[in-house]
Structures are given as structure tokens and as C-alpha cells.
Motif scaffolding. Structure first.
Motif, PDB file in Angstrom:
ATOM      1  N   GLN A  72     -44.547   2.027  14.496  1.00 32.64           N
ATOM      2  CA  GLN A  72     -44.681   2.010  15.955  1.00 32.64           C
ATOM      3  C   GLN A  72     -45.213   0.649  16.420  1.00 32.64           C
ATOM      4  OE1 GLN A  72     -47.666   2.098  17.962  1.00 32.64           O
ATOM      5  NE2 GLN A  72     -46.648   2.470  19.927  1.00 32.64           N
ATOM      6  N   LYS A  73     -46.152   0.111  15.659  1.00 33.60           N
ATOM      7  CA  LYS A  73     -46.720  -1.200  16.022  1.00 33.60           C
ATOM      8  C   LYS A  73     -45.692  -2.317  15.823  1.00 33.60           C
ATOM      9  CE  LYS A  73     -51.387   0.363  14.892  1.00 33.60           C
ATOM     10  NZ  LYS A  73     -52.479   0.389  13.908  1.00 33.60           N
ATOM     11  N   MET A  74     -44.930  -2.218  14.719  1.00 33.96           N
ATOM     12  CA  MET A  74     -43.891  -3.224  14.469  1.00 33.96           C
ATOM     13  C   MET A  74     -42.830  -3.199  15.567  1.00 33.96           C
ATOM     14  SD  MET A  74     -43.213  -3.044  10.365  1.00 33.96           S
ATOM     15  CE  MET A  74     -41.556  -3.617  10.625  1.00 33.96           C
ATOM     16  N   GLU A  75     -42.397  -1.993  15.904  1.00 34.98           N
ATOM     17  CA  GLU A  75     -41.379  -1.868  16.949  1.00 34.98           C
ATOM     18  C   GLU A  75     -41.904  -2.413  18.272  1.00 34.98           C
ATOM     19  OE1 GLU A  75     -39.455   2.226  15.019  1.00 34.98           O
ATOM     20  OE2 GLU A  75     -40.530   2.300  16.921  1.00 34.98           O
ATOM     21  N   ARG A  76     -43.160  -2.147  18.511  1.00 32.69           N
ATOM     22  CA  ARG A  76     -43.789  -2.622  19.752  1.00 32.69           C
ATOM     23  C   ARG A  76     -43.870  -4.149  19.773  1.00 32.69           C
ATOM     24  NH1 ARG A  76     -43.935   0.915  23.724  1.00 32.69           N
ATOM     25  NH2 ARG A  76     -45.080   0.011  25.462  1.00 32.69           N
ATOM     26  N   ASN A  77     -44.168  -4.725  18.601  1.00 29.96           N
ATOM     27  CA  ASN A  77     -44.251  -6.191  18.513  1.00 29.96           C
ATOM     28  C   ASN A  77     -42.921  -6.832  18.864  1.00 29.96           C
ATOM     29  OD1 ASN A  77     -46.935  -6.078  17.671  1.00 29.96           O
ATOM     30  ND2 ASN A  77     -46.399  -6.103  15.491  1.00 29.96           N
ATOM     31  N   GLY A  78     -41.837  -6.265  18.324  1.00 30.50           N
ATOM     32  CA  GLY A  78     -40.523  -6.814  18.598  1.00 30.50           C
ATOM     33  C   GLY A  78     -40.276  -8.148  17.913  1.00 30.50           C
ATOM     34  N   VAL A  79     -39.071  -8.663  18.094  1.00 24.65           N
ATOM     35  CA  VAL A  79     -38.662  -9.924  17.466  1.00 24.65           C
ATOM     36  C   VAL A  79     -38.158 -10.871  18.546  1.00 24.65           C
ATOM     37  CG1 VAL A  79     -37.244 -10.968  15.662  1.00 24.65           C
ATOM     38  CG2 VAL A  79     -37.891  -8.557  15.492  1.00 24.65           C
ATOM     39  N   LEU A  80     -38.634 -12.112  18.499  1.00 29.84           N
ATOM     40  CA  LEU A  80     -38.209 -13.120  19.470  1.00 29.84           C
ATOM     41  C   LEU A  80     -36.829 -13.646  19.083  1.00 29.84           C
ATOM     42  CD1 LEU A  80     -39.283 -14.502  22.030  1.00 29.84           C
ATOM     43  CD2 LEU A  80     -40.154 -16.337  20.561  1.00 29.84           C
ATOM     44  N   ILE A  81     -35.924 -13.684  20.063  1.00 34.04           N
ATOM     45  CA  ILE A  81     -34.534 -14.084  19.810  1.00 34.04           C
ATOM     46  C   ILE A  81     -34.214 -15.349  20.603  1.00 34.04           C
ATOM     47  CG2 ILE A  81     -32.114 -13.404  20.094  1.00 34.04           C
ATOM     48  CD1 ILE A  81     -33.469 -11.768  18.007  1.00 34.04           C
ATOM     49  N   ASP A  82     -33.522 -16.288  19.948  1.00 34.61           N
ATOM     50  CA  ASP A  82     -33.033 -17.486  20.634  1.00 34.61           C
ATOM     51  C   ASP A  82     -31.668 -17.143  21.221  1.00 34.61           C
ATOM     52  OD1 ASP A  82     -31.979 -19.932  21.423  1.00 34.61           O
ATOM     53  OD2 ASP A  82     -32.929 -21.028  19.779  1.00 34.61           O
ATOM     54  N   VAL A  83     -31.673 -16.709  22.480  1.00 34.92           N
ATOM     55  CA  VAL A  83     -30.450 -16.239  23.134  1.00 34.92           C
ATOM     56  C   VAL A  83     -29.421 -17.359  23.255  1.00 34.92           C
ATOM     57  CG1 VAL A  83     -29.511 -15.343  25.297  1.00 34.92           C
ATOM     58  CG2 VAL A  83     -31.631 -14.385  24.361  1.00 34.92           C
ATOM     59  N   ASP A  84     -29.860 -18.554  23.571  1.00 37.36           N
ATOM     60  CA  ASP A  84     -28.928 -19.680  23.722  1.00 37.36           C
ATOM     61  C   ASP A  84     -28.190 -19.950  22.415  1.00 37.36           C
ATOM     62  OD1 ASP A  84     -29.668 -19.987  26.352  1.00 37.36           O
ATOM     63  OD2 ASP A  84     -31.190 -21.521  25.924  1.00 37.36           O
ATOM     64  N   LYS A  85     -28.930 -19.889  21.312  1.00 35.45           N
ATOM     65  CA  LYS A  85     -28.309 -20.135  20.015  1.00 35.45           C
ATOM     66  C   LYS A  85     -27.240 -19.070  19.714  1.00 35.45           C
ATOM     67  CE  LYS A  85     -30.894 -21.730  16.668  1.00 35.45           C
ATOM     68  NZ  LYS A  85     -30.291 -23.008  16.238  1.00 35.45           N
ATOM     69  N   LEU A  86     -27.552 -17.809  20.029  1.00 37.53           N
ATOM     70  CA  LEU A  86     -26.590 -16.738  19.793  1.00 37.53           C
ATOM     71  C   LEU A  86     -25.350 -16.902  20.672  1.00 37.53           C
ATOM     72  CD1 LEU A  86     -28.898 -13.585  19.463  1.00 37.53           C
ATOM     73  CD2 LEU A  86     -27.496 -14.630  17.674  1.00 37.53           C
ATOM     74  N   ASN A  87     -25.544 -17.329  21.895  1.00 38.89           N
ATOM     75  CA  ASN A  87     -24.392 -17.545  22.784  1.00 38.89           C
ATOM     76  C   ASN A  87     -23.472 -18.628  22.233  1.00 38.89           C
ATOM     77  OD1 ASN A  87     -25.178 -15.576  24.606  1.00 38.89           O
ATOM     78  ND2 ASN A  87     -26.369 -17.006  25.879  1.00 38.89           N
ATOM     79  N   VAL A  88     -24.076 -19.702  21.695  1.00 35.87           N
ATOM     80  CA  VAL A  88     -23.276 -20.771  21.078  1.00 35.87           C
ATOM     81  C   VAL A  88     -22.510 -20.223  19.880  1.00 35.87           C
ATOM     82  CG1 VAL A  88     -23.400 -22.943  19.798  1.00 35.87           C
ATOM     83  CG2 VAL A  88     -24.760 -22.650  21.895  1.00 35.87           C
ATOM     84  N   GLN A  89     -23.219 -19.468  19.039  1.00 32.30           N
ATOM     85  CA  GLN A  89     -22.576 -18.898  17.857  1.00 32.30           C
ATOM     86  C   GLN A  89     -21.443 -17.956  18.242  1.00 32.30           C
ATOM     87  OE1 GLN A  89     -25.474 -17.068  15.290  1.00 32.30           O
ATOM     88  NE2 GLN A  89     -26.670 -18.936  15.017  1.00 32.30           N
TER      89      GLN A  89
END
Length: 914
Positions: A524-541
Motif C-alpha cells: 500500500q505504501k509502495m503504491e502510494r509512493n508511485g513512480v516518477l515518469i518522464d512523459v516527454d521521453k515516452l512521447n519521443v519514444q
């Protein structure tokens, strides 16, 4: 001192044994689970209560006098399953071979025969033990008759009956007449449950006294009582056990007719061999009298009550609409040893779910629902949401106030949306079921029907389905109360049914209490922490993948000589097999040529077009599943992606990640690895990845106790090079890269039960060469061969295998007459203890790491778990400390015969750290 008579309710044992075990079968395909379970319970019972006088009583076929009294008697009972019918005859024969006298008397039930024998035993100077879980039998208890419930080792004498039911044994018939008996379809008085029945019988002493005073009893229950006055005498007759049945003449004397007979050893041996009970057959051969290993290991279920223990259906559900009611319930839950809690919300998306209401239950049949945000009634009629949460918060956050729920990880998230940290989670019915029977369904409806023989109101019953479905906040409050309060009530009763089964087995209790419950809290704590995503990088990919897919599509058109839909299996099949005449490897169930990934990989070895299709499919999956989808899944409030780790899915104990799935990002291709670059550290932080090194091979060394394998790990050797050295009979320095690759395939392949054919296909060599390599492997590692043989055999005998820590991994198809299914189960039997132990270890690591982070009050956070890997987001100031401590913590969570090693990497993103 009186002699002792042991009476067994054989008909109850039949169903208990049948429902307790998976579909076990012998080599001929005959069902054997109920036979094994029945005999195992009987053997255990006679060991616990050794006496020369005993009997096993079964219901006779046909109707009884009760059917004549009431046509609907037991009308709700389903017919006996066919495979249980098939086993019943064998059970009767085997019980007889064990020397137990057997009674079946036409026209009456087994209960009546037991009651008659108990009275007769009393007259003949015997004390009687009745082995049953049937509450009706409590009416037989006196100073000479004791009940034993083998589910929870409960022993009921007179005081025990009073403590359990609130009335003495002589009032049990009156009590049952009032509350009814749902299992036998005998109605009681509507809305009268145990509390009311006990109250009336305490005040008016007997059922007759209650009937005589019916006019003095007020309220709705009083009216219901008066409407039942004509029925109650008949109910009394139906639930009363007869103690004067006419028994066959040969049972006139207990001393002679119920004396244990000599065992038919030869018959038992043949039967045990026929049904595959090899441990018992060996025991007979060795003339030993102790309980076999397999029987002892499966005792959790064999000693348990019939799973369908019955739902307490006397419901008193309260809608909390006033401050006074709320205060009353706050007092109740504050004093309770355990409270079931459930939240009703607007969404299954935990980060966005809003509270609609909260339900609570502290005793079976009694629950409350606190509506907080229903739109179907005036807001003023509901208590203010924030006010209720303010009053509940101290209790919700108190770790000493114990809670139980069904998937409390979800409720924890919902409450966290309101700044409340739910503590005191000691039980979770989802996880109780998962630890008991990982191979079965764990949703509340399935559990209720399986364990309580009760079908609760479903969400779709009250909210509808599909496009016409409405939200829970739009449901009428009285309907919502019944549904929500029932959820809390059912949860509590499920816990009371499952927990006794769990706590009787040390291994399962450890898995549940020390692994699954704390893992849920960490997740529950891990899910709450979440993961930071580089959206711009994914859009390029994503754009780059689109360009590559267009190029592959054009290449496919040129290679095929025509355009076609690359995403259409039908068009692809016609092109490959009709036009291009490529060899057909496999068919679909409908008979069409298969274009599965497995088929295309095989064809790609010789033809260019299947390779292009595979590359296109790989790119398409990356684009649609990750580079296109992940940016849309970023939570606008946190700026992070929050996956859900499903804890009760994989039978091996592994976690499953979904919405989004962060565990299956392909890493073999460059494009797949690049997606991990988009998982980035928070500003001023670094990503740390800690991954166990070859953990399943290390577990294989531990389980097999193979000397060579143990030595390789203890000496810190490259285990694949060491294996290649053994297989090819050369020194480790002489091993080539190809030879090491062969050894690696064999090392991991054998863990997953790979055959010579599988090894040959994987390495691109002949089946003969593959078989020679495997034979040589087992010659050099005889401990591994022995482990595999013994594990397969043990799985066949008991229907499951176990991890190092005691997690049970059930294999329902291990004795299946279907060859491919049986072989798949045998492969799973070998792999499951390793994969399951690895799952246990990584969970223990998560718990240890989270505990350390909190104890040290660090800002570092666990953000992902991917199979054998933990990923953390770590501030630079804590980097040295965490990097040093992490492998130490992970190495110390388990003591194996070989060292556990975790390798740590650091980077600005996940790919760099991995």
C-alpha cells in the motif's frame, strides 16, 4: 472408570473430506481426494482417542421420517457430486477394512443413530465421544457425552455448550426451533437470531414457556413469533434427535457389536496401492503404526470442519444516521477484540476513490452502515463526512485496535485520500483464502459460498450492469445498508471460518502473519509512493516506434508481395500458409493454422516474413502498452504513475502488477530497455535497484542438497561455468561461451521442468544431444535428480508441494488422467517450490527494507517490486547508507544452505540502475 465409546458422523466426514482437498486422482484416473481425506481424519481421530469401542455412522439412502413430517426438509441440499458418489463405496469398504463397525439405518438419519447409541452406551456404563461439527448434536451432551469438533479441536461438555450457545444442552432443541436450521432447510421465527432466542429462553425457560408468553412479547419479532406458533411444534420435532431408534439386532450389545475388529492388512495394502497412497502402503509393509508424513502435512484440511460451516443468517443491520448511534458504535468497536471494516466508494481507482460510506461489524449477524455521501437522500439526513472521519480517525489509526477486512489494502488507500493512516490490520480474508487455497477464487462472493454456504447480495444486484449501472452513491439508503453491512458481516464470519484452519498449521500461519499481512501494508505504501515518469521521453519514444512500425510494415508488404493487415491473424494465416506455402506448425482449437508468437518464432528460423511480423508485434506492444499508455496514467495530483500490486493472483505467491503492469516491460530489445529510461528519480534523488543473484538456482541447491551445486555457490563460482565444466568434463577455464550458454539453458530449463525436446528447441540442437546433456547433468548433480523424483512423487500423494517457509502450492491436475495436464502439473511441482520460495524471500525483503527505512526515519522510498528486484527512490544524502545497507538486509531475511546475494545498481533512471 467408565469405558469409552467413539462415534463418528461418517456422512459429515464424507463432505468434509471431499471439499477439503483438490481433485486428487490415481494413475488410472479414479478420484481419490475424498477417500484420502476421510481415512486420514479417521486415522488421526483414533490416534487422539484410542479405544477398543467405536463406530462410524452414515446416513442410509432414501427418505427419513422427517421428510414425511415436512416435505421441504433438506430440499435446499444439492445432489451428491458424481465423483463423491464414486468414492463413497470405496470409503465404506476401507473403513470396514480398518476395523470400524459401520451403521446405516433406513428411515432415520446418522444423528438419530448416534443419539440412540449414546443413550444405550450410558446405560451400559460407557462414556461417549461424538466426533462432529454439527451444532444439532449439542443436545446430546451430558455428563457422559462429549462432542469433539476436529476443525478447531473444540471439545464441548455441558459448560462448553452453555458458553457457546448461551443455553444448556437440554434447551438446544428449543433454541434451534426458534432460530431455525438453514443447513436442513428448517425455518425458525423470522428475524429471531441467537441473541433473541437466548433472551427468551432465559426469561421463559422453555419453548413452551415462550409460546405461552407470545402475547407479552412486543415489536416485530413478537409479531413474527405469534405468526409462527403453529409451526414451532413441527420445527421442534424436526430438529430433535431421536434417541430411541430401532437398531439391527446385531447391535444389541455395545461391548460385542462395537468392538474394534482386526484390520484387513492385505486388503488395505492393495487398496492403498490402487489409489496411490504409497506412504500408507509402505507403512503397512514396515508394520509401523505411526501417521505417515503426507498425512501429517495435509492435516490442516483433514482436521478442519466441513468448509460450508453455515452463515449466521439472523441479521440485525443498523443504519447510523445520528450522533447518538455513532457514539454507540464508537464505544462498541473501541471495546471489541476485532472489528470488520469495509468502505463503499465511487471508484475502484484507489487514488481517486471517494468515500460513500463505512460499514462495521463486531459479531456475526450484527453490523452497521454509516452513509456519508449518498445522493439518493437529503444530505442533512446523513452525518457529515468529515465529522464522522474526525471521530473515527483515532480508532482507525490506533495499531492496538485490531481490524479485519476483505482486501484492506484498498480501504487503506481510500482512507489515505482523507489523510487517515489505517493501522491495526491484523487479518484480511482475501489473504487468508489465498494462503489456504492459492489455486481458487478469493473474491467475497466465492468465499462466502465456499466457506459459509451463503450467497451474499452482489454489487450488480443493486447497482445493475453495463451501461445502465449506477454508482453506489445513487443507491437508496436502506438497500445500501443491507449490502454494505452484509459485506462487513460476511467478512467477519469468513475470518472466523478460515482463521482456525490457518493457525493450526505453523507453516501457513507464518506465511500469513509474517509474510502476507505485512507485505500488504508495504505494498500500500509502495503504491502510494508511485513512480516518477518522464512523459516527454515516452512521447519521443512513441513517435520513434511509430516510424519503425511503418518501416516494418512496408518491408512486410514487399516481402509478402502484397499489402495485408499485420494485425489480422486470419489474413496472416492465409498469406503464410495458403499463398507462401510455409509449413504449418500448429493449429488453433478451431482447426485454423496458428500464427502465435511461438509458431512465428519457429518459422522465423528459416523465413524472413515471420521475423518481420514478430518485430512489428513487439514494437506495437511497446507502443500501445507503454509509450502511449503510461503518459495517460500519470496521476494529475501526484505527477506519478501508481500501479496496483495484486497479491492474491499467482499460485506461487508472486505479485502481479497491473494498471499499469510494470513487471513485464521487455528488456531483451533495445526499445524495451529504453522504456525503463523514462522511470526517473525525483529531483535531487537517484534510483537504486537491488536484485537477487540467481536466486532460484540457489533455492534449488538448498532444496536438493546437492553437494556439487552447494559447493559451487559456497565457493562463489560462476554456477553456469561450473555446470558446463561438469557436463562437458573439462576444467572451468576451458569452458567456452557457447558451452556456458548451453549450461545456463539447462540450469534454468530444468528448474522449469523443461524436457529434452525443450532444451533441444532452445539451443537449436538435436533431441539426442539435448538428452545426452541432461543425462550428464543428472550424473554430475544426483541430488537434483533425487529432489525432482521425490517432489513429483510427494505431489502425487498429497496434491501439493511447499516452499521452504511452508507456503502450500496446490496442484489440482497432478493426478489428472489427461496426459498433457498431468505433465504440466509435474513440471509445476518441481518449479513451484523454487519460484514460491523466491516470492517469499522478496516479500520478506520488502518488509525488512520498509521497516528499516521507517526505523531510521529516512526519506528513501520503495517504489517498485519486479520479481526478484526492489527499486527505490533515494535522496543523494542517503545514497551511501542505503546502497550499503540494502544488500545486507536482503541477504539476511532467510537462512539457506547457500548465501543469498543481492546486487545493487544506482542511476538517474531505472535502466541505468538495473
Amino acid at each position: 472408570m467408565n469405558k469409552l465409546l467413539l462415534l463418528v458422523d461418517g456422512s459429515s466426514y464424507l463432505y468434509r473430506a471431499y471439499h477439503a482437498l483438490p481433485d486428487l486422482r490415481n494413475s488410472a484416473g479414479e478420484p481419490t481426494g475424498a477417500i484420502y481425506g476421510f481415512l486420514n481424519m479417521l486415522r488421526r481421530l483414533q490416534k487422539d482417542y484410542p479405544t477398543a469401542y467405536r463406530a462410524c455412522i452414515f446416513d442410509a439412502k432414501g427418505k427419513t421420517f422427517r421428510n414425511d413430517l415436512y416435505q421441504e426438509y433438506k430440499a435446499n441440499r444439492a445432489a451428491m457430486p458424481d465423483d463423491l458418489v464414486e468414492q463413497t463405496g470405496h470409503i465404506l469398504e476401507l473403513v470396514d477394512m480398518l476395523g470400524w463397525p459401520i451403521l446405516q439405518v433406513e428411515g432415520v438419519e446418522a444423528d438419530d443413530v448416534i443419539g440412540t447409541l449414546a443413550v444405550k452406551a450410558h446405560e451400559d456404563g460407557f462414556d461417549t465421544i461424538v466426533s462432529t461439527g454439527d451444532k444439532d448434536m449439542s443436545q446430546l451432551v451430558d455428563d457422559k457425552v462429549t462432542l469433539v469438533n476436529t476443525m478447531n479441536n473444540e471439545v464441548l461438555d455441558r459448560e462448553g455448550v452453555i458458553k457457546k450457545f448461551g443455553v444448556p444442552p437440554e434447551r438446544i432443541v428449543d433454541y434451534l426451533s426458534l432460530v431455525g436450521d438453514t443447513s436442513d432447510n428448517v425455518p425458525g421465527v423470522a428475524k429471531v437470531g441467537p441473541k433473541t432466542a437466548v433472551k427468551w429462553l432465559t426469561q421463559y425457560h422453555t419453548l413452551d414457556g415462550v409460546i405461552e408468553n407470545a402475547q407479552n412479547i412486543g415489536g416485530a419479532v413478537g409479531e413474527n413469533l405469534r405468526q409462527s406458533l403453529d409451526w414451532l411444534p413441527q420445527a421442534h420435532e424436526l430438529v430433535r434427535i431421536r434417541t430411541n431408534c430401532e437398531l439391527p439386532d446385531k447391535f444389541a450389545s455395545i461391548e460385542t457389536s462395537l468392538l474394534k475388529k482386526p484390520e484387513n492388512t492385505e486388503g488395505l495394502k492393495k487398496a492403498f496401492e490402487r489409489f496411490g497412497f504409497k506412504s500408507w502402503a509402505k507403512e503397512l509393509n514396515a508394520a509401523r503404526q505411526e501417521t505417515p508424513k503426507a498425512a501429517g502435512q495435509i492435516a490442516l484440511f483433514d482436521e478442519s470442519e466441513d468448509k460450508k460451516s453455515g452463515f449466521v443468517n439472523d441479521k440485525e443491520y443498523e443504519t447510523v444516521l445520528t450522533e447518538k448511534q455513532l457514539e454507540k458504535w464508537l464505544e462498541k468497536i473501541d471495546k471489541a477484540d476485532l472489528t470488520a471494516i469495509d468502505t463503499e466508494t465511487t471508484s475502484l481507482d484507489v487514488m481517486n476513490a471517494k468515500l460513500v460510506g463505512i460499514s462495521l461489524s463486531i459479531e456475526p449477524g450484527h453490523a452497521a452502515y454509516i452513509p456519508l455521501a449518498h445522493h439518493s437522500m437529503e444530505q442533512s439526513e446523513q452525518l457529515p463526512l468529515q465529522s464522522v472521519l474526525d471521530k473515527l480517525k483515532p480508532w482507525l489509526e490506533n495499531p492496538k485496535k485490531h481490524k479485519v477486512g476483505q482486501n484492506l489494502k484498498y480501504d487503506s488507500h481510500v482512507l489515505a485520500n482523507y489523510g487517515i493512516r489505517l493501522q491495526g490490520i491484523v487479518h484480511d480474508t482475501l489473504l487468508e483464502s489465498y494462503v489456504l487455497e492459492s489455486h481458487r477464487r478469493h473474491d467475497m462472493d466465492s468465499l462466502s459460498e465456499r466457506f459459509l454456504d451463503y450467497k451474499p447480495v452482489s454489487y450488480t444486484d443493486i447497482c445493475g450492469k453495463g451501461a445502465s449501472q449506477i454508482g453506489f452513491d445513487e443507491i437508496a439508503i436502506d438497500v445500501a445498508t443491507h449490502y454494505a453491512a452484509e459485506d462487513a458481516d460476511v467478512t467477519l464470519q469468513l475470518h472466523q471460518s478460515m482463521w482456525p484452519r490457518l493457525k493450526e498449521n505453523d507453516g501457513l500461519r507464518f506465511i500469513y502473519e509474517k509474510i502476507e499481512i505485512p507485505t500488504s501494508i508495504v505494498l500500500q505504501k509502495m503504491e502510494r509512493n508511485g513512480v516518477l515518469i518522464d512523459v516527454d521521453k515516452l512521447n519521443v519514444q512513441s513517435r520513434e516506434l511509430g516510424v519503425k512500425m511503418d518501416s516494418l510494415q512496408e518491408n512486410a508488404y514487399v516481402t509478402a508481395g502484397q499489402p495485408f493487415n499485420l494485425n489480422s491473424p486470419k489474413q496472416l494465416g492465409e498469406l503464410l500458409f495458403d499463398k507462401l506455402k510455409l509449413p504449418m506448425i500448429k493449429k488453433t482449437p478451431s482447426g485454423a493454422p496458428s500464427t502465435s508468437e511461438e509458431v512465428l518464432e519457429k518459422l522465423a528460423e528459416d523465413f524472413p516474413l515471420p521475423k518481420i511480423i514478430l518485430d512489428y508485434r513487439g514494437m506495437s506492444k511497446l507502443k500501445t502498452t507503454y509509450t502511449d499508455k503510461l503518459p495517460r496514467m500519470v496521476n494529475p495530483e501526484t505527477g506519478r504513475v501508481h500501479t496496483n500490486y495484486a497479491q492474491a493472483v499467482a499460485v506461487t505467491g508472486r505479485l502481479a502488477s497491473n494498471d499499469p503492469n510494470l513487471q513485464n516491460i521487455p528488456i531483451r530489445s533495445e526499445e524495451g530497455r529504453r522504456i525503463r529510461e523514462a522511470f526517473i528519480a525525483s529531483p535531487g534523488n537517484k534510483i537504486i535497484s537491488a536484485d537477487y543473484s540467481q536466486i532460484e538456482l540457489r533455492i534449488m541447491a538448498h532444496l536438493s542438497d546437492d553437494a556439487s551445486l552447494l559447493k559451487a555457490f559456497h565457493d562463489g563460482q560462476d554456477v553456469h561455468r561450473a555446470t558446463a565444466s561438469e557436463i562437458f568434463d573439462i576444467t572451468p577455464l576451458e569452458v567456452t561461451s557457447d558451452q556456458r550458454r548451453y549450461a545456463k539453458v539447462i540450469n534454468f530449463g530444468l528448474i522449469y521442468g523443461m524436457s529434452a525436446f525443450g532444451v533441444a528447441s532452445n539451443l537449436g540442437i538435436s533431441r539426442t544431444d539435448a538428452k545426452n546433456y541432461i543425462d550428464r547433468y543428472f550424473e554430475r548433480y544426483p541430488g537434483v535428480a533425487r529432489y525432482m523424483d521425490e517432489t513429483r512423487q510427494l505431489a502425487r500423494e498429497q496434491g501439493y508441494v511447499e516452499t521452504v517457509f511452508g507456503r502450500r502450492l496446490w496442484l489440482p491436475e497432478i493426478n489428472s488422467p489427461n496426459g498433457p495436464r498431468r505433465q504440466a502439473a509435474e513440471r509445476a511441482a518441481i518449479n513451484a517450490p523454487m519460484q514460491g520460495t523466491a516470492a517469499d524471500i522478496i516479500k520478506l525483503s520488502m518488509i525488512a527494507v520498509q521497516d528499516w527505512l521507517e526505523k531510521e526515519k529516512l526519506d528513501s522510498k520503495l517504489i517498485m517490486q519486479v520479481h526478484d528486484e526492489l527499486v527505490l527512490d533515494v535522496p543523494e544524502k542517503e545514497l551511501v547508507l542505503v546502497r550499503e545497507k540494502l544488500p545486507e538486509l536482503m541477504a539476511q531475511v532467510a537462512r539457506l544452505k547457500v548465501p543469498l546475494i543481492a546486487e545493487v545498481g544506482v542511476g538517474d533512471n531505472w535502466d541505468q540502475a538495473h
